[in-house]
Design an enzyme around this catalytic site. Structure first.
Site, PDB file in Angstrom:
ATOM      1  N   GLU A 131     -12.427 -32.017  10.649  1.00  0.00           N
ATOM      2  CA  GLU A 131     -13.008 -32.748  11.766  1.00  0.00           C
ATOM      3  C   GLU A 131     -12.693 -34.237  11.611  1.00  0.00           C
ATOM      4  OE1 GLU A 131     -17.144 -31.750  12.040  1.00  0.00           O
ATOM      5  OE2 GLU A 131     -16.735 -29.621  12.421  1.00  0.00           O
ATOM      6  N   SER A 136     -11.355 -34.159   3.676  1.00  0.00           N
ATOM      7  CA  SER A 136     -11.349 -32.999   2.785  1.00  0.00           C
ATOM      8  C   SER A 136     -12.740 -32.429   2.521  1.00  0.00           C
ATOM      9  CB  SER A 136     -10.707 -33.378   1.439  1.00  0.00           C
ATOM     10  OG  SER A 136      -9.359 -33.767   1.613  1.00  0.00           O
ATOM     11  N   THR A 162      -2.742 -27.526  13.513  1.00  0.00           N
ATOM     12  CA  THR A 162      -1.324 -27.196  13.643  1.00  0.00           C
ATOM     13  C   THR A 162      -1.162 -25.994  14.566  1.00  0.00           C
ATOM     14  OG1 THR A 162      -0.890 -28.014  11.404  1.00  0.00           O
ATOM     15  CG2 THR A 162       0.778 -26.584  12.382  1.00  0.00           C
ATOM     16  N   ILE A 352      20.317 -42.571  -3.281  1.00  0.00           N
ATOM     17  CA  ILE A 352      21.731 -42.255  -3.500  1.00  0.00           C
ATOM     18  C   ILE A 352      22.537 -42.547  -2.242  1.00  0.00           C
ATOM     19  CG2 ILE A 352      23.328 -40.306  -3.805  1.00  0.00           C
ATOM     20  CD1 ILE A 352      21.313 -39.156  -5.830  1.00  0.00           C
ATOM     21  N   GLY A 354      22.043 -44.892  -0.232  1.00  0.00           N
ATOM     22  CA  GLY A 354      22.134 -46.328   0.019  1.00  0.00           C
ATOM     23  C   GLY A 354      21.699 -46.666   1.443  1.00  0.00           C
ATOM     24  N   GLY A 355      22.388 -47.601   2.056  1.00  0.00           N
ATOM     25  CA  GLY A 355      22.033 -48.039   3.405  1.00  0.00           C
ATOM     26  C   GLY A 355      22.122 -46.936   4.425  1.00  0.00           C
ATOM     27  N   GLU A 378      -3.234 -28.986   3.263  1.00  0.00           N
ATOM     28  CA  GLU A 378      -3.918 -28.014   2.412  1.00  0.00           C
ATOM     29  C   GLU A 378      -4.553 -28.667   1.183  1.00  0.00           C
ATOM     30  OE1 GLU A 378      -2.721 -26.734   4.779  1.00  0.00           O
ATOM     31  OE2 GLU A 378      -2.222 -24.626   4.664  1.00  0.00           O
ATOM     32  N   THR A 380      -5.307 -32.877  -0.497  1.00  0.00           N
ATOM     33  CA  THR A 380      -4.561 -33.970  -1.113  1.00  0.00           C
ATOM     34  C   THR A 380      -4.364 -33.726  -2.607  1.00  0.00           C
ATOM     35  OG1 THR A 380      -6.582 -35.186  -1.632  1.00  0.00           O
ATOM     36  CG2 THR A 380      -5.573 -35.593   0.531  1.00  0.00           C
ATOM     37  N   GLU A 382      -5.508 -35.513  -4.899  1.00  0.00           N
ATOM     38  CA  GLU A 382      -6.788 -35.730  -5.569  1.00  0.00           C
ATOM     39  C   GLU A 382      -7.665 -34.477  -5.522  1.00  0.00           C
ATOM     40  OE1 GLU A 382      -4.762 -39.310  -4.915  1.00  0.00           O
ATOM     41  OE2 GLU A 382      -5.357 -37.840  -3.392  1.00  0.00           O
TER      42      GLU A 382
END
Length: 400
Positions: A131, A136, A162, A352, A354-355, A378, A380, A382
């Site tokens: 909600e 959690s 979802t 890897i 890069g830009g 599902e 965190t 913590e």
């Protein structure tokens, strides 16, 4: 070419299913994932393909028209799908959790009515606990269900649903009793099976799905709120036919959902490694491919090791559940490790590149926005640590 994250001890049927799913991912998902994701477009054609493959009924028993496969088979399929596009795995995950809850806790009438249609993908499931104000802390839900004759009247607001728009069946957790002193709050919660029309707006009297929540990543799949205002539900749509069991039913579903999220993390990490190792062999600096620079080889070594470790923990958690054993420790560890390692592997692949990793033309940019959702979904990191810590203290409690 050899691949990371191979699984030992699979049956011929499991290997055949996984080979079919991988082929589908390579041909039907990977070529269109970036385009659909950038448009935030629901992957209708892909979902129809998943229905034809029978994946919506993968774990539903054969007696109800499903394939009757194990959690391990399902998790390995999710890993493959998430490797293609994580949003697609989200579309089947909530459906799978509701089907699992029905299989484990539903009345015979509920199983007979819902599971055959869910196996075909004709009924599509979603579940709703969270909600706006609680995060959690599921025990603090305020949505209420009040009995009225042979019905219940549901009122409240739910968040982070979802498949909220595309689903036609939602398992909704509500409070069914006043909080009393000395009674734990989770013992007054009930799961309701709410049928609705797909779409947005008022999808049945008393039930509104306002619209999609705009997100940083995890696009394509619809994430919504759910608002109940005088929603009337027949008493025979209480999951299992018994009130005040909802918290336990939901936690059972979330437990297998954590294996699913771990599998998603494994799949995204695998794809990030594939992109990183390929780009490192194509990009040249200082007269040689960057893969030949020690710094890049160190990154690849760390990435590959993390992919392997996360996969092994995910497989262990699934096998434990399939064996009928308690697996909250293993599922919590797998979800925690896989999501954290996924974030790290994706970031290393991003570095890897890069830009170019910052460009929407490259797939790694999409993965970089998708990985953070796994840190939250599902439960965190913590929350997982709390579960893991409590279970370890149970197992290693000292005397005196």
């Amino acid at each position: 070419m050899g691949r990371l994250a191979q699984t030992e001890g699979l049956t011929d049927i499991q290997r055949e299913i996984l080979a079919t799913v991988r082929e589908f991912v390579d041909k039907e998902i990977l070529p269109v994932a970036n385009e659909l994701e950038h448009r935030d477009e629901y992957p209708t054609r892909i979902v129809e393909g998943l229905k034809e493959l029978g994946l919506f009924g993968l774990m539903i028993p054969e007696e109800y028209g499903g394939l009757g496969e194990s959690l391990l088979t399902y998790a390995l399929c999710v890993e493959e799908i998430a490797r293609g596009w994580m949003s697609v795995s989200g579309i089947i995950n909530t459906h799978f959790i509701v089907a699992y809850m029905l299989k484990q806790h539903g009345t015979q009438e509920q199983k007979d009515y819902f599971l055959p249609k869910m196996a075909l993908g004709e009924i599509r499931g979603a579940f709703s606990m969270s909600e706006p104000a609680l995060g959690s802390d599921v025990s603090a839900i305020t949505s209420k269900a009040v009995p009225d004759g042979d019905e219940y009247v549901l009122t409240g607001q739910k968040m982070w649903l979802t498949n909220g728009g595309t689903s036609t069946l939602v398992a909704v957790l509500c409070r069914t009793g006043e909080q009393r002193e000395g009674v734990p709050p989770h013992k007054s919660m009930t799961t309701f099976l709410v049928e609705k029309e797909p779409g947005f707006g008022e999808v049945r009297p008393g039930l509104t799905i306002p619209g999609k929540i705009e997100k940083m990543g995890y696009k394509g799949v619809d994430t919504t709120e759910l608002i109940m205002d005088g929603l009337r539900i027949p008493a025979d749509r209480v999951l299992g036919g018994e009130t005040n069991r909802g918290f336990y039913q939901m936690m059972d579903g979330v437990e297998v959902g954590r294996v699913n999220v771990a599998a998603r993390g494994c799949g995204v990490a695998q794809r990030a490694f594939e992109l990183g190792v390929a780009y490192a062999q194509q990009r040249h600096t200082f007269g040689k491919p960057i893969a030949q620079h020690q710094a890049i080889q160190f990154k690849l070594a760390e990435m590959g090791t993390k992919v392997e470790a996360a996969h092994a923990m995910m497989v262990n958690a699934a096998r434990k559940k399939d064996a009928g054993a308690r697996n909250d420790l293993e599922a919590g560890m797998a979800k925690y490790l896989a999501s954290e390692y996924c974030k790290e592997v994706v970031e290393d692949a991003f570095r890897i590149h890069g830009g170019y990793g910052f460009s929407k033309e490259y797939e790694i940019e999409r993965l970089y926005r998708e990985a953070p959702m796994l840190l939250i979904g599902e439960g965190t990191a913590e929350i997982q640590k709390m579960i893991i810590g409590r279970r370890l203290l149970e197992d290693y409690r000292t005397q005196g």
